[in-house]
Design an enzyme around this catalytic site. Structure first.
Site, PDB file in Angstrom:
ATOM      1  N   ARG A  52      -2.592 -14.054  -2.089  1.00  0.00           N
ATOM      2  CA  ARG A  52      -2.733 -14.306  -0.646  1.00  0.00           C
ATOM      3  C   ARG A  52      -3.251 -15.725  -0.378  1.00  0.00           C
ATOM      4  O   ARG A  52      -2.959 -16.312   0.663  1.00  0.00           O
ATOM      5  CB  ARG A  52      -3.612 -13.247   0.009  1.00  0.00           C
ATOM      6  CG  ARG A  52      -3.108 -11.830  -0.256  1.00  0.00           C
ATOM      7  CD  ARG A  52      -3.153 -10.908   0.924  1.00  0.00           C
ATOM      8  NE  ARG A  52      -2.636  -9.600   0.552  1.00  0.00           N
ATOM      9  CZ  ARG A  52      -1.361  -9.233   0.619  1.00  0.00           C
ATOM     10  NH1 ARG A  52      -0.442 -10.074   1.070  1.00  0.00           N
ATOM     11  NH2 ARG A  52      -0.965  -8.028   0.236  1.00  0.00           N
ATOM     12  N   ARG A 108     -12.554 -14.705  -1.457  1.00  0.00           N
ATOM     13  CA  ARG A 108     -11.707 -15.370  -0.462  1.00  0.00           C
ATOM     14  C   ARG A 108     -12.504 -16.166   0.572  1.00  0.00           C
ATOM     15  O   ARG A 108     -11.931 -17.020   1.231  1.00  0.00           O
ATOM     16  CB  ARG A 108     -10.771 -14.348   0.209  1.00  0.00           C
ATOM     17  CG  ARG A 108      -9.685 -13.868  -0.741  1.00  0.00           C
ATOM     18  CD  ARG A 108      -8.718 -12.882  -0.118  1.00  0.00           C
ATOM     19  NE  ARG A 108      -7.696 -12.494  -1.100  1.00  0.00           N
ATOM     20  CZ  ARG A 108      -6.937 -11.418  -1.016  1.00  0.00           C
ATOM     21  NH1 ARG A 108      -7.065 -10.589   0.005  1.00  0.00           N
ATOM     22  NH2 ARG A 108      -6.039 -11.156  -1.948  1.00  0.00           N
ATOM     23  N   SER A 119       0.834  -1.216   0.000  1.00  0.00           N
ATOM     24  CA  SER A 119       0.000   0.000   0.000  1.00  0.00           C
ATOM     25  C   SER A 119       0.865   1.262   0.000  1.00  0.00           C
ATOM     26  O   SER A 119       0.579   2.231  -0.707  1.00  0.00           O
ATOM     27  CB  SER A 119      -0.888   0.016   1.252  1.00  0.00           C
ATOM     28  OG  SER A 119      -1.813  -1.030   1.217  1.00  0.00           O
ATOM     29  N   ASP A 150      -6.511  -8.192   4.682  1.00  0.00           N
ATOM     30  CA  ASP A 150      -5.708  -9.022   3.773  1.00  0.00           C
ATOM     31  C   ASP A 150      -5.072 -10.221   4.476  1.00  0.00           C
ATOM     32  O   ASP A 150      -4.562 -11.134   3.823  1.00  0.00           O
ATOM     33  CB  ASP A 150      -4.606  -8.175   3.118  1.00  0.00           C
ATOM     34  CG  ASP A 150      -5.189  -7.134   2.172  1.00  0.00           C
ATOM     35  OD1 ASP A 150      -6.333  -7.304   1.719  1.00  0.00           O
ATOM     36  OD2 ASP A 150      -4.485  -6.148   1.884  1.00  0.00           O
ATOM     37  N   LYS A 168     -12.268  -9.460  -3.239  1.00  0.00           N
ATOM     38  CA  LYS A 168     -10.805  -9.292  -3.347  1.00  0.00           C
ATOM     39  C   LYS A 168     -10.326  -9.978  -4.635  1.00  0.00           C
ATOM     40  O   LYS A 168     -11.122 -10.243  -5.517  1.00  0.00           O
ATOM     41  CB  LYS A 168     -10.131  -9.859  -2.099  1.00  0.00           C
ATOM     42  CG  LYS A 168     -10.485  -9.088  -0.827  1.00  0.00           C
ATOM     43  CD  LYS A 168      -9.968  -7.664  -0.883  1.00  0.00           C
ATOM     44  CE  LYS A 168     -10.359  -6.866   0.336  1.00  0.00           C
ATOM     45  NZ  LYS A 168     -10.014  -5.449   0.215  1.00  0.00           N
TER      46      LYS A 168
HETATM   47  C1  S3P Z   1      -5.557  -1.336   0.110  1.00  0.00           C
HETATM   48  C2  S3P Z   1      -6.760  -1.373   0.748  1.00  0.00           C
HETATM   49  C3  S3P Z   1      -7.508  -2.619   0.999  1.00  0.00           C
HETATM   50  C4  S3P Z   1      -6.632  -3.846   0.847  1.00  0.00           C
HETATM   51  C5  S3P Z   1      -5.786  -3.778  -0.383  1.00  0.00           C
HETATM   52  C6  S3P Z   1      -4.878  -2.562  -0.343  1.00  0.00           C
HETATM   53  C7  S3P Z   1      -4.902  -0.034  -0.104  1.00  0.00           C
HETATM   54  O1  S3P Z   1      -8.565  -2.718   0.067  1.00  0.00           O
HETATM   55  O2  S3P Z   1      -7.419  -5.026   0.825  1.00  0.00           O
HETATM   56  O3  S3P Z   1      -4.982  -4.942  -0.501  1.00  0.00           O
HETATM   57  O4  S3P Z   1      -3.695  -0.006  -0.414  1.00  0.00           O
HETATM   58  O5  S3P Z   1      -5.571   0.988   0.021  1.00  0.00           O
HETATM   59  P1  S3P Z   1      -9.991  -2.029   0.342  1.00  0.00           P
HETATM   60  O6  S3P Z   1      -9.791  -0.581   0.419  1.00  0.00           O
HETATM   61  O7  S3P Z   1     -10.840  -2.393  -0.846  1.00  0.00           O
HETATM   62  O8  S3P Z   1     -10.496  -2.630   1.621  1.00  0.00           O
END
Ligand code: S3P
Length: 429
Positions: free
Chosen positions: A389, A347, A20, A316, A343
């Site tokens: 994952r 999942r 992220s 995650d 996702k």
């Molecule tokens: C992320 C937010 C999450 C996460 C993804 C990365 C991000 O998703 O599951 O792997 O970097 O902002 P969501 O915002 O859809 O929950």
């Protein structure tokens, strides 16, 4: 990839940079004036998709692909140029959703697409608030999914107060990023706080952004400046080694330099609830992110209940937490996690199916799953559905199961952790 039951895992490792944060460092660095130097950047396929999209929009980015140092030569909020072709985000939801917010504020049209998985994921969740801001963004097939077409707006976007129906950092970030191009301030209120890397990093680069409770508020038109960004190790990648260390008898693993931002550290809280021996050592700060080393020792686990505000802080990690639950005494209930269905794969279904194949009594529910711990796992053929994952979670299950497990599509770990199998084998005694 075939894996067998393993002896103890021992030693130390540093996991790759946070996915992220790596995405955001490239995106926000591109919108800042001057050079942003990123160290411990994640050279995973998703983050490379972000680099290639911003290169297509005229941003010079130095990345030799071998070191983890990347230089982004940003051109300011209004420095992007029209790409020649459709932008391809590959498998990356973060790239598509965050970039949607940025692209709505640009003076040129652009189309965005990606792989088969991304073309099935819901984009209506960003199209809705961005349209409320006056953006011209649509799903080309009319399905609410990619490809997306974004046309320039005649005047500025409108600042809005958006009550997001889900706790999602991708939705929140898309709206806040569009808010940089709006005519007045923009806010997003979530049911629970999701990861706050956008707020922290934009603030560090010079944006006027703040958080009040579960609301993030940004002022438009900041002058962003390049910075040095040190990316912490990804707690989502560390999670597989936390699980391996806890589940395999005799293990002791030191995972160094892991990001433990409180909006991301839910797995550590679940470890405590399950009675796991995970020590948080040497806590410190890099830039605005909290970091520490984690010492993990094999533990007897007990089942627990996971739901509510905890879910966005470990969304995650739920696949590997489900694997941990199989080895716990008693029942583990995961609820309030319907987001798992949208996702990289569904999942809930994929975990329930594959764990059942390994001999675990699992019930898939509408918003999570119920896992009966304490049954011995047996090797099986596991279809990862090309979800990184899922592949990594079942690699850990395989090391703790009787017999041999084959993971189909195992190479998809390249999305977030290219050296995963090497790092894993490096610790097996
Ligand atoms: C992320 C937010 C999450 C996460 C993804 C990365 C991000 O998703 O599951 O792997 O970097 O902002 P969501 O915002 O859809 O929950």
């Amino acid at each position: 990839m075939k894996l067998q039951k393993a002896n103890a895992l021992k030693g130390e490792l540093t996991v790759p940079g946070d996915k992220s944060i790596s995405h955001r460092a490239v995106m926000f660095g591109a919108l800042a004036k001057g050079t942003t130097e990123i160290t411990h950047f994640l050279q995973g396929a998703d983050c490379l998709s972000t680099i290639s999209c911003f290169r297509s929009m005229g941003i010079d980015i130095d990345n030799d692909g071998r070191s983890d140092r990347v230089l982004v030569h940003g051109k300011g909020l209004h420095g992007l140029t029209q790409p020649k072709d459709t932008l391809d985000v590959g498998n990356s939801g973060t790239t598509m959703r965050l970039m949607s917010g940025i692209l709505c504020g640009q003076p040129f049209p652009v189309t965005m697409t990606g792989d088969d998985s991304i073309k099935k994921r819901p984009m209506g969740r960003v199209i809705t608030p961005l349209t409320q801001m006056g953006a011209d963004i649509s799903s080309l097939a009319g399905t609410g999914c990619a490809p997306l077409l974004i046309n320039p707006v005649k005047e500025a976007l409108r600042g809005i107060n958006y009550p997001s129906p889900v706790a999602s950092a991708q939705i929140k970030s898309a709206v806040l990023l569009a808010g940089l191009y709006a005519d007045s301030k923009t806010s997003v209120t979530e049911p629970y706080v999701s990861r706050n890397h956008t707020e922290l990093m934009l603030g560090m680069l010079g944006a006027d952004i703040k958080t009040v409770g579960t609301t993030a508020i940004v002022e438009p038109n900041p002058s962003l400046h390049g910075e040095k960004i040190v990316v912490p190790g990804d707690i989502s990648s560390a999670a597989y080694f936390i699980a391996a260390g806890l589940l395999i008898p005799g293990s002791e693993i030191l995972i160094k330099n892991v990001g433990i931002n409180p909006t991301r550290d839910g797995i550590l809280r679940v470890c405590r609830l399950m009675g796991a021996d995970v020590q948080v050592l040497n806590p410190r700060n890099t830039d605005s992110e909290a970091v520490s080393d984690l010492l993990v020792r094999h533990s007897e686990l007990k089942g627990t209940e996971i739901g509510g505000a905890l879910i966005p802080t470990l969304i995650d990690e739920l696949p590997v937490i489900a694997v941990m639950a199989c080895f716990a005494k008693g029942k583990t209930i995961i609820k309030d996690a319907a987001e798992l269905k949208v996702k990289e794969s569904n999942r809930i279904d994929v975990m329930a199916h594959n764990l059942t194949m390994m001999g675990v009594p699992v019930t898939a529910t509408e918003d999570g799953m119920i896992i009966e711990g304490g049954y011995p796992l047996k090797g099986a053929v596991i279809d990862s559905k090309l979800d990184h994952r899922i592949a990594m979670s079942f690699a850990i299950a395989a090391l703790a199961a009787e017999g041999e497990t084959e993971i189909l599509g195992a190479e998809c770990v390249n999305i977030s952790y290219p050296g995963f199998y090497n790092d894993l084998h490096g610790l097996i005694q």
